[in-house]
Design a protein around this motif. Structure first.
Motif, PDB file in Angstrom:
ATOM      1  N   VAL A  89     -19.213   1.357   6.337  1.00  0.00           N
ATOM      2  CA  VAL A  89     -18.959   0.354   7.384  1.00  0.00           C
ATOM      3  C   VAL A  89     -20.242   0.090   8.155  1.00  0.00           C
ATOM      4  N   ASP A  90     -20.970   1.137   8.483  1.00  0.00           N
ATOM      5  CA  ASP A  90     -22.214   0.995   9.231  1.00  0.00           C
ATOM      6  C   ASP A  90     -23.247   0.202   8.442  1.00  0.00           C
ATOM      7  N   GLU A  91     -23.162   0.263   7.112  1.00  0.00           N
ATOM      8  CA  GLU A  91     -24.054  -0.515   6.261  1.00  0.00           C
ATOM      9  C   GLU A  91     -23.581  -1.949   6.076  1.00  0.00           C
ATOM     10  N   GLY A  92     -22.367  -2.254   6.521  1.00  0.00           N
ATOM     11  CA  GLY A  92     -21.804  -3.577   6.282  1.00  0.00           C
ATOM     12  C   GLY A  92     -21.158  -3.723   4.929  1.00  0.00           C
ATOM     13  N   LEU A  93     -20.920  -2.610   4.235  1.00  0.00           N
ATOM     14  CA  LEU A  93     -20.299  -2.631   2.898  1.00  0.00           C
ATOM     15  C   LEU A  93     -18.798  -2.374   3.056  1.00  0.00           C
ATOM     16  N   HIS A  94     -18.085  -3.374   3.514  1.00  0.00           N
ATOM     17  CA  HIS A  94     -16.702  -3.165   3.939  1.00  0.00           C
ATOM     18  C   HIS A  94     -15.745  -2.911   2.776  1.00  0.00           C
ATOM     19  N   ASN A  95     -15.962  -3.555   1.646  1.00  0.00           N
ATOM     20  CA  ASN A  95     -15.103  -3.287   0.487  1.00  0.00           C
ATOM     21  C   ASN A  95     -15.314  -1.866  -0.028  1.00  0.00           C
ATOM     22  N   VAL A  96     -16.557  -1.429  -0.046  1.00  0.00           N
ATOM     23  CA  VAL A  96     -16.873  -0.055  -0.455  1.00  0.00           C
ATOM     24  C   VAL A  96     -16.219   0.929   0.506  1.00  0.00           C
ATOM     25  N   ALA A  97     -16.302   0.633   1.786  1.00  0.00           N
ATOM     26  CA  ALA A  97     -15.699   1.510   2.794  1.00  0.00           C
ATOM     27  C   ALA A  97     -14.201   1.649   2.569  1.00  0.00           C
ATOM     28  N   GLN A  98     -13.535   0.550   2.251  1.00  0.00           N
ATOM     29  CA  GLN A  98     -12.097   0.598   2.012  1.00  0.00           C
ATOM     30  C   GLN A  98     -11.755   1.537   0.861  1.00  0.00           C
ATOM     31  N   GLN A  99     -12.569   1.518  -0.179  1.00  0.00           N
ATOM     32  CA  GLN A  99     -12.316   2.390  -1.327  1.00  0.00           C
ATOM     33  C   GLN A  99     -12.430   3.858  -0.934  1.00  0.00           C
ATOM     34  N   TYR A 100     -13.436   4.178  -0.159  1.00  0.00           N
ATOM     35  CA  TYR A 100     -13.586   5.566   0.298  1.00  0.00           C
ATOM     36  C   TYR A 100     -12.447   5.964   1.230  1.00  0.00           C
ATOM     37  N   TYR A 101     -12.046   5.061   2.107  1.00  0.00           N
ATOM     38  CA  TYR A 101     -10.962   5.361   3.035  1.00  0.00           C
ATOM     39  C   TYR A 101      -9.658   5.622   2.290  1.00  0.00           C
ATOM     40  N   VAL A 102      -9.363   4.796   1.295  1.00  0.00           N
ATOM     41  CA  VAL A 102      -8.126   4.984   0.526  1.00  0.00           C
ATOM     42  C   VAL A 102      -8.149   6.326  -0.197  1.00  0.00           C
ATOM     43  N   LYS A 103      -9.287   6.682  -0.768  1.00  0.00           N
ATOM     44  CA  LYS A 103      -9.392   7.986  -1.441  1.00  0.00           C
ATOM     45  C   LYS A 103      -9.256   9.123  -0.436  1.00  0.00           C
ATOM     46  N   ALA A 104      -9.804   8.951   0.756  1.00  0.00           N
ATOM     47  CA  ALA A 104      -9.658   9.976   1.801  1.00  0.00           C
ATOM     48  C   ALA A 104      -8.188  10.164   2.156  1.00  0.00           C
ATOM     49  N   LEU A 105      -7.434   9.075   2.257  1.00  0.00           N
ATOM     50  CA  LEU A 105      -5.993   9.178   2.548  1.00  0.00           C
ATOM     51  C   LEU A 105      -5.260   9.903   1.430  1.00  0.00           C
ATOM     52  N   GLU A 106      -5.589   9.591   0.187  1.00  0.00           N
ATOM     53  CA  GLU A 106      -4.933  10.239  -0.957  1.00  0.00           C
ATOM     54  C   GLU A 106      -5.177  11.745  -0.935  1.00  0.00           C
ATOM     55  N   LEU A 107      -6.426  12.125  -0.731  1.00  0.00           N
ATOM     56  CA  LEU A 107      -6.772  13.544  -0.742  1.00  0.00           C
ATOM     57  C   LEU A 107      -6.164  14.268   0.462  1.00  0.00           C
ATOM     58  N   ALA A 108      -6.200  13.621   1.631  1.00  0.00           N
ATOM     59  CA  ALA A 108      -5.631  14.253   2.833  1.00  0.00           C
ATOM     60  C   ALA A 108      -4.130  14.425   2.683  1.00  0.00           C
ATOM     61  N   GLY A 109      -3.466  13.432   2.093  1.00  0.00           N
ATOM     62  CA  GLY A 109      -2.033  13.550   1.865  1.00  0.00           C
ATOM     63  C   GLY A 109      -1.700  14.692   0.917  1.00  0.00           C
ATOM     64  N   ALA A 110      -2.478  14.797  -0.158  1.00  0.00           N
ATOM     65  CA  ALA A 110      -2.239  15.868  -1.128  1.00  0.00           C
ATOM     66  C   ALA A 110      -2.509  17.241  -0.522  1.00  0.00           C
ATOM     67  N   ALA A 111      -3.472  17.293   0.402  1.00  0.00           N
ATOM     68  CA  ALA A 111      -3.825  18.564   1.038  1.00  0.00           C
ATOM     69  C   ALA A 111      -2.962  18.869   2.260  1.00  0.00           C
ATOM     70  N   GLU A 112      -2.093  17.936   2.627  1.00  0.00           N
ATOM     71  CA  GLU A 112      -1.291  18.052   3.854  1.00  0.00           C
ATOM     72  C   GLU A 112      -2.190  18.235   5.075  1.00  0.00           C
ATOM     73  N   ASP A 113      -3.287  17.492   5.077  1.00  0.00           N
ATOM     74  CA  ASP A 113      -4.265  17.535   6.153  1.00  0.00           C
ATOM     75  C   ASP A 113      -3.975  16.360   7.099  1.00  0.00           C
ATOM     76  N   HIS A 114      -3.138  16.602   8.107  1.00  0.00           N
ATOM     77  CA  HIS A 114      -2.733  15.534   9.008  1.00  0.00           C
ATOM     78  C   HIS A 114      -3.900  15.014   9.849  1.00  0.00           C
ATOM     79  N   LEU A 115      -4.815  15.898  10.223  1.00  0.00           N
ATOM     80  CA  LEU A 115      -5.933  15.501  11.069  1.00  0.00           C
ATOM     81  C   LEU A 115      -6.805  14.449  10.378  1.00  0.00           C
ATOM     82  N   THR A 116      -7.235  14.732   9.148  1.00  0.00           N
ATOM     83  CA  THR A 116      -8.095  13.780   8.442  1.00  0.00           C
ATOM     84  C   THR A 116      -7.322  12.521   8.073  1.00  0.00           C
TER      85      THR A 116
END
Length: 340
Positions: A112-139
């Motif tokens: 996001v800081d680089e202005g690469l918003h589509n790239v950021a969305q991909q990382y965010y979605v993967k972060a949600l997937e991994l956090a959900g699988a890990a039951e990591d509510h904070l992340t």
């Protein structure tokens, strides 16, 4: 990624690893992961990922996403991805997914800081997937909030509200600092779409939670009174209170215990823009001069945007000696590539 680029990034990663306690062991584990020579995974490997994420985050805070994100991306691909495919006891595997989620969130934030918003969305979605699988509510909640921040800054107020509300709903047992962290973003999102009463209610909720957090926790947190003052400034600005927005942004600068360079550039540039909007040209120029002291060390598309706005805003005032001197200094400081 071409081999020469990979070698440069690899050297950068290992130099970051040198700052971590017990760095010879950390470097050895990173090298083993990169060549696929990992037979089993333990908590030491999880702690390596956590420590590397913290160091990369520190680089991002000081020098911007364009400087640090390539290292984070290389670490994810060459090391963390290998760990995620390695056999391990279930608690260790969940801990690694949680650590990987946090790194994905950070990498998205830097995109996001680089202005690469589509790239950021991909990382965010993967972060949600991994956090959900890990039951990591904070992340999980932090990532939803990060997506809301991205949306509100792009002008998508309704989407920002939905994401901010989802982040708050996913964290029903959050402590006071986390509640302030989430409510502040809810307030900003509500103000963006003109929901004045809700914005002010959420801002008050954040203030009450912050008071509780500060009384209970004397240590410095990632969301502190200065960050809340920044949110207050954004809410007041969106609701049309320009003078109140300036006062809150100035208060944020006074309260901040440790000001990261990239944050300082962004917030002070916004302050200068708003000072000019109310006709305080000399004050705006003084604030922008402080921004130019830090800007050359920050590799950030958001910082570049603020510099472009500064130059555009100064052009109508070049008959003023102070404004003209600042403009000429900026022209020699800001690279043309940053303004393209």
């Amino acid at each position: 990624m071409d081999p020469s680029r990979r070698s440069v990034l690899g050297a950068g990663l290992f130099s970051v690893a040198l700052t971590i306690p017990n760095w010879p062991d950390v470097v050895g584990r990173m090298e083993a992961a990169q060549v696929g020579d990992v037979q089993a995974m333990g908590m030491t490997d999880v702690n390596t990922v956590i420590a590397m994420t913290e160091r990369i985050s520190e680089l991002d805070d000081q020098f911007g996403g364009r400087h640090a994100r390539p290292m984070a991306a290389a670490f994810l691909i060459n090391t963390v991805a290998v760990y995620l495919k390695t056999e391990a006891p279930e608690p260790v595997r969940k801990a690694m997914m949680s650590a990987a989620s946090d790194l994905c969130y950070l990498t998205g934030y830097m995109a996001v800081d680089e202005g690469l918003h589509n790239v950021a969305q991909q990382y965010y979605v993967k972060a949600l997937e991994l956090a959900g699988a890990a039951e990591d509510h904070l992340t999980y909640c932090t990532t939803l909030r990060g997506m809301s921040v991205q949306a509100v800054n792009l002008g998508h107020g309704q989407a920002a509200m939905r994401l901010a509300d989802a982040a708050a709903a996913a964290s029903p047992q959050a402590g006071p600092r986390m509640r302030a962290f989430l409510a502040g973003q809810q307030a900003h999102s509500a103000a963006k779409v003109g929901h004045r009463a809700e914005a002010l209610a959420r801002l008050r909720e954040a203030e009450v939670a912050m008071d509780q957090a500060e009384s209970q926790e004397k240590t410095f947190g990632s969301y502190d009174p200065a960050a809340l003052s920044y949110h207050t400034s954004e809410v007041r600005y969106e609701l049309g209170d320009l003078t109140g927005s300036i006062a809150a942004m100035q208060q944020a600068g006074k309260l901040r215990h440790t000001v990261y360079r990239r944050t300082r550039v962004h917030h002070q540039a916004l302050l200068a823009e708003r000072q000019l909007q109310v006709g305080h040209l000399e004050a705006a120029c003084a604030t922008w001069r402080s921004v130019l002291d830090d800007y050359p060390l920050v590799h950030s598309a958001r910082a570049d945007e603020r510099m472009h706005t500064m130059l555009t805003s100064l052009r109508p005032h070049l008959k003023n000696n102070t404004a003209r001197a600042l403009y000429e200094r900026a022209r020699t400081t800001v690279p043309h590539t940053a303004l393209a």
